[in-house]
Design a protein around this motif. Structure first.
Motif, PDB file in Angstrom:
ATOM      1  N   ILE A 229       8.314  10.918 -26.280  1.00  0.00           N
ATOM      2  CA  ILE A 229       9.670  11.394 -26.007  1.00  0.00           C
ATOM      3  C   ILE A 229      10.514  11.140 -27.262  1.00  0.00           C
ATOM      4  CG2 ILE A 229       9.793  11.401 -23.486  1.00  0.00           C
ATOM      5  CD1 ILE A 229      10.488   8.521 -23.453  1.00  0.00           C
ATOM      6  N   PRO A 230      10.964  12.212 -27.902  1.00  0.00           N
ATOM      7  CA  PRO A 230      11.667  12.046 -29.182  1.00  0.00           C
ATOM      8  C   PRO A 230      13.111  11.574 -29.020  1.00  0.00           C
ATOM      9  CG  PRO A 230      11.585  14.352 -28.601  1.00  0.00           C
ATOM     10  CD  PRO A 230      10.874  13.620 -27.495  1.00  0.00           C
ATOM     11  N   PRO A 231      13.673  10.957 -30.074  1.00  0.00           N
ATOM     12  CA  PRO A 231      15.081  10.517 -30.015  1.00  0.00           C
ATOM     13  C   PRO A 231      16.041  11.685 -29.778  1.00  0.00           C
ATOM     14  CG  PRO A 231      13.968   9.607 -31.941  1.00  0.00           C
ATOM     15  CD  PRO A 231      13.020  10.590 -31.334  1.00  0.00           C
ATOM     16  N   THR A 232      15.738  12.839 -30.386  1.00  0.00           N
ATOM     17  CA  THR A 232      16.570  14.033 -30.163  1.00  0.00           C
ATOM     18  C   THR A 232      15.652  15.236 -29.993  1.00  0.00           C
ATOM     19  OG1 THR A 232      16.738  14.541 -32.515  1.00  0.00           O
ATOM     20  CG2 THR A 232      18.500  13.201 -31.617  1.00  0.00           C
ATOM     21  N   LEU A 233      16.099  16.179 -29.191  1.00  0.00           N
ATOM     22  CA  LEU A 233      15.284  17.378 -28.966  1.00  0.00           C
ATOM     23  C   LEU A 233      16.215  18.555 -28.712  1.00  0.00           C
ATOM     24  CD1 LEU A 233      12.348  18.463 -28.512  1.00  0.00           C
ATOM     25  CD2 LEU A 233      12.680  17.993 -26.084  1.00  0.00           C
ATOM     26  N   SER A 234      16.029  19.602 -29.520  1.00  0.00           N
ATOM     27  CA  SER A 234      16.845  20.799 -29.357  1.00  0.00           C
ATOM     28  C   SER A 234      16.197  21.698 -28.292  1.00  0.00           C
ATOM     29  CB  SER A 234      16.925  21.504 -30.711  1.00  0.00           C
ATOM     30  OG  SER A 234      17.560  22.733 -30.550  1.00  0.00           O
ATOM     31  N   MET A 235      16.991  22.125 -27.312  1.00  0.00           N
ATOM     32  CA  MET A 235      16.444  22.953 -26.218  1.00  0.00           C
ATOM     33  C   MET A 235      17.319  24.176 -25.996  1.00  0.00           C
ATOM     34  SD  MET A 235      15.477  19.990 -23.480  1.00  0.00           S
ATOM     35  CE  MET A 235      14.471  21.020 -22.421  1.00  0.00           C
ATOM     36  N   PHE A 236      16.767  25.149 -25.277  1.00  0.00           N
ATOM     37  CA  PHE A 236      17.497  26.368 -24.912  1.00  0.00           C
ATOM     38  C   PHE A 236      18.139  27.018 -26.146  1.00  0.00           C
ATOM     39  CE2 PHE A 236      17.713  23.327 -21.341  1.00  0.00           C
ATOM     40  CZ  PHE A 236      16.920  24.022 -20.437  1.00  0.00           C
ATOM     41  N   ASP A 237      17.268  27.339 -27.130  1.00  0.00           N
ATOM     42  CA  ASP A 237      17.711  27.989 -28.375  1.00  0.00           C
ATOM     43  C   ASP A 237      18.831  27.224 -29.059  1.00  0.00           C
ATOM     44  OD1 ASP A 237      15.885  30.055 -28.117  1.00  0.00           O
ATOM     45  OD2 ASP A 237      17.255  31.221 -26.834  1.00  0.00           O
ATOM     46  N   GLY A 238      18.765  25.915 -28.998  1.00  0.00           N
ATOM     47  CA  GLY A 238      19.768  25.093 -29.695  1.00  0.00           C
ATOM     48  C   GLY A 238      21.053  24.924 -28.909  1.00  0.00           C
ATOM     49  N   ASN A 239      21.112  25.459 -27.674  1.00  0.00           N
ATOM     50  CA  ASN A 239      22.351  25.332 -26.890  1.00  0.00           C
ATOM     51  C   ASN A 239      22.561  23.920 -26.372  1.00  0.00           C
ATOM     52  OD1 ASN A 239      23.560  27.843 -27.038  1.00  0.00           O
ATOM     53  ND2 ASN A 239      22.048  28.687 -25.621  1.00  0.00           N
ATOM     54  N   ILE A 240      21.440  23.204 -26.165  1.00  0.00           N
ATOM     55  CA  ILE A 240      21.547  21.822 -25.680  1.00  0.00           C
ATOM     56  C   ILE A 240      20.677  20.921 -26.538  1.00  0.00           C
ATOM     57  CG2 ILE A 240      20.912  20.266 -23.780  1.00  0.00           C
ATOM     58  CD1 ILE A 240      22.145  22.102 -21.901  1.00  0.00           C
ATOM     59  N   ASN A 241      21.218  19.778 -26.901  1.00  0.00           N
ATOM     60  CA  ASN A 241      20.436  18.764 -27.596  1.00  0.00           C
ATOM     61  C   ASN A 241      20.283  17.572 -26.675  1.00  0.00           C
ATOM     62  OD1 ASN A 241      19.766  19.424 -30.464  1.00  0.00           O
ATOM     63  ND2 ASN A 241      21.922  20.032 -30.366  1.00  0.00           N
ATOM     64  N   VAL A 242      19.030  17.230 -26.394  1.00  0.00           N
ATOM     65  CA  VAL A 242      18.778  16.018 -25.623  1.00  0.00           C
ATOM     66  C   VAL A 242      18.853  14.859 -26.601  1.00  0.00           C
ATOM     67  CG1 VAL A 242      16.951  14.722 -24.456  1.00  0.00           C
ATOM     68  CG2 VAL A 242      17.396  17.091 -23.813  1.00  0.00           C
ATOM     69  N   ILE A 243      19.578  13.805 -26.223  1.00  0.00           N
ATOM     70  CA  ILE A 243      19.631  12.618 -27.087  1.00  0.00           C
ATOM     71  C   ILE A 243      19.209  11.387 -26.273  1.00  0.00           C
ATOM     72  CG2 ILE A 243      21.346  13.521 -28.712  1.00  0.00           C
ATOM     73  CD1 ILE A 243      23.459  11.758 -27.299  1.00  0.00           C
ATOM     74  N   ARG A 244      18.551  10.455 -26.958  1.00  0.00           N
ATOM     75  CA  ARG A 244      18.107   9.216 -26.300  1.00  0.00           C
ATOM     76  C   ARG A 244      18.569   8.027 -27.159  1.00  0.00           C
ATOM     77  NH1 ARG A 244      13.555  12.839 -25.337  1.00  0.00           N
ATOM     78  NH2 ARG A 244      13.345  13.105 -23.090  1.00  0.00           N
ATOM     79  N   PRO A 245      19.831   7.663 -27.000  1.00  0.00           N
ATOM     80  CA  PRO A 245      20.398   6.631 -27.893  1.00  0.00           C
ATOM     81  C   PRO A 245      19.720   5.267 -27.784  1.00  0.00           C
ATOM     82  CG  PRO A 245      22.125   7.870 -26.778  1.00  0.00           C
ATOM     83  CD  PRO A 245      20.846   8.256 -26.125  1.00  0.00           C
ATOM     84  N   LEU A 246      18.990   4.997 -26.686  1.00  0.00           N
ATOM     85  CA  LEU A 246      18.369   3.669 -26.529  1.00  0.00           C
ATOM     86  C   LEU A 246      16.924   3.630 -27.031  1.00  0.00           C
ATOM     87  CD1 LEU A 246      19.549   2.786 -22.891  1.00  0.00           C
ATOM     88  CD2 LEU A 246      20.693   2.260 -25.054  1.00  0.00           C
ATOM     89  N   ILE A 247      16.461   4.718 -27.653  1.00  0.00           N
ATOM     90  CA  ILE A 247      15.031   4.817 -27.962  1.00  0.00           C
ATOM     91  C   ILE A 247      14.559   3.749 -28.961  1.00  0.00           C
ATOM     92  CG2 ILE A 247      15.001   6.465 -29.909  1.00  0.00           C
ATOM     93  CD1 ILE A 247      12.869   6.936 -26.795  1.00  0.00           C
ATOM     94  N   TYR A 248      15.474   3.190 -29.756  1.00  0.00           N
ATOM     95  CA  TYR A 248      15.059   2.142 -30.714  1.00  0.00           C
ATOM     96  C   TYR A 248      15.211   0.737 -30.123  1.00  0.00           C
ATOM     97  CZ  TYR A 248      15.280   6.174 -33.778  1.00  0.00           C
ATOM     98  OH  TYR A 248      15.081   7.416 -34.312  1.00  0.00           O
ATOM     99  N   ASN A 249      15.572   0.664 -28.844  1.00  0.00           N
ATOM    100  CA  ASN A 249      15.707  -0.642 -28.171  1.00  0.00           C
ATOM    101  C   ASN A 249      14.533  -0.868 -27.231  1.00  0.00           C
ATOM    102  OD1 ASN A 249      18.867   0.320 -28.402  1.00  0.00           O
ATOM    103  ND2 ASN A 249      18.510  -1.839 -28.825  1.00  0.00           N
ATOM    104  N   THR A 250      14.055  -2.119 -27.225  1.00  0.00           N
ATOM    105  CA  THR A 250      12.928  -2.431 -26.327  1.00  0.00           C
ATOM    106  C   THR A 250      13.449  -2.654 -24.906  1.00  0.00           C
ATOM    107  OG1 THR A 250      13.150  -4.783 -26.772  1.00  0.00           O
ATOM    108  CG2 THR A 250      11.613  -3.556 -28.185  1.00  0.00           C
ATOM    109  N   ASN A 251      12.521  -2.618 -23.982  1.00  0.00           N
ATOM    110  CA  ASN A 251      12.876  -2.908 -22.588  1.00  0.00           C
ATOM    111  C   ASN A 251      13.443  -4.326 -22.474  1.00  0.00           C
ATOM    112  OD1 ASN A 251      12.997  -2.418 -19.766  1.00  0.00           O
ATOM    113  ND2 ASN A 251      11.105  -3.575 -19.495  1.00  0.00           N
ATOM    114  N   ALA A 252      12.841  -5.265 -23.239  1.00  0.00           N
ATOM    115  CA  ALA A 252      13.315  -6.660 -23.181  1.00  0.00           C
ATOM    116  C   ALA A 252      14.789  -6.725 -23.607  1.00  0.00           C
ATOM    117  CB  ALA A 252      12.453  -7.537 -24.082  1.00  0.00           C
TER     118      ALA A 252
END
Ligand SMILES: Nc1ncnc2c1ncn2[C@@H]1O[C@H](COP(=O)(O)OP(=O)(O)OP(=O)(O)O)[C@@H](O)[C@H]1O
Length: 219
Positions: free
Chosen positions: A135-158
């Motif tokens: 699961i990438p930190p950012t992902l462009s979808m729907f021809d660039g109309n929406i960008n999925v972002i995952r701001p916590l992706i560099y943080n561990t569960n702990a």
């Protein structure tokens, strides 16, 4: 990931990670030199027999000065007996979420996935689907109309557990009767074993996704 004047829709399940994500993005508005609009969305799937404490979530969002949207949907789980309930439910949830985002001009949709989610997915995809992806930190979808972002992706569960502990967040999520964690739990166990071999294993698995040495892989 976040830029001036962004209109961000945060997908909140009621679990500790998405509650923390909303809290962090809201707090950061106070001191970042950019301004952005923040909304939260929670999807209720009516044919899944559990619901979170909506009153708590509503108050939580009010305290953060974030507008909460509640969407009720029906996944038709019983009508699709050939599909796993989890697949049907999450497919439908994502469809509702992205339809809502597009109709309401949200260009960014934020999810609460963290580093452990990413490496568990990497291992599961390799072992179950013969494919190297996660699961990438950012992902462009729907021809660039929406960008999925995952701001916590560099943080561990702990780290996220510690954040939720300090902030005294209690997960609103109950165990879904349909949820099957078999493979994810196995992946978690492997990672714990790897960590006994090397304390950096968790971080190294994550970093390995950016260090692909294709000369030393089969073509
Ligand atoms: N019912 C929902 N409504 C809105 N967003 C959701 C919902 N369920 C999941 N999400 C989003 O998808 C992400 C991943 O979902 P998942 O079910 O793996 O998370 P979780 O571990 O149950 O909860 P959390 O990540 O919030 O602790 C969540 O962090 C959240 O951003």
């Amino acid at each position: 990931m976040i830029a001036e004047n962004d209109k961000i829709l945060v997908a909140v399940s009621g679990g500790k990670d998405s509650l923390s994500l909303l809290d962090i993005l809201s707090e950061r508005r106070k001191f970042l030199p950019i301004s952005y609009e923040l909304h939260a969305v929670h999807i209720i799937t009516k044919d899944v027999p559990y619901e979170i404490d909506q009153e708590f979530l509503t108050k939580f969002c009010e305290q953060l000065d974030v507008h909460l949207h509640i969407i009720r949907t029906y996944a038709g789980i019983e009508e699709k007996p050939n599909k796993k309930p989890c697949f049907t439910c999450s497919w439908n949830r994502r469809k509702e979420l992205f339809d809502f985002a597009q109709k309401n001009q949200f260009k960014k949709v934020a999810f609460g996935h963290h580093l452990d989610d990413a490496i568990e997915t990497l291992l599961m995809n390799m072992v179950m689907h013969a494919n190297i992806s996660s699961i990438p930190p950012t992902l462009s979808m729907f021809d660039g109309n929406i960008n999925v972002i995952r701001p916590l992706i560099y943080n561990t569960n702990a780290e996220m557990i510690e954040y939720a502990r300090i902030k005294q967040f209690v997960s609103l999520k109950k165990e879904c009767p349909y949820e099957d964690h078999t493979y994810r739990n196995k992946a978690r166990q492997w990672i714990n074993q790897f960590e006994k071999l090397n304390v950096q294993a968790r971080i190294n698995l994550f970093k390995s996704m950016s260090h692909i040495d294709s000369d030393y892989l089969p073509s």
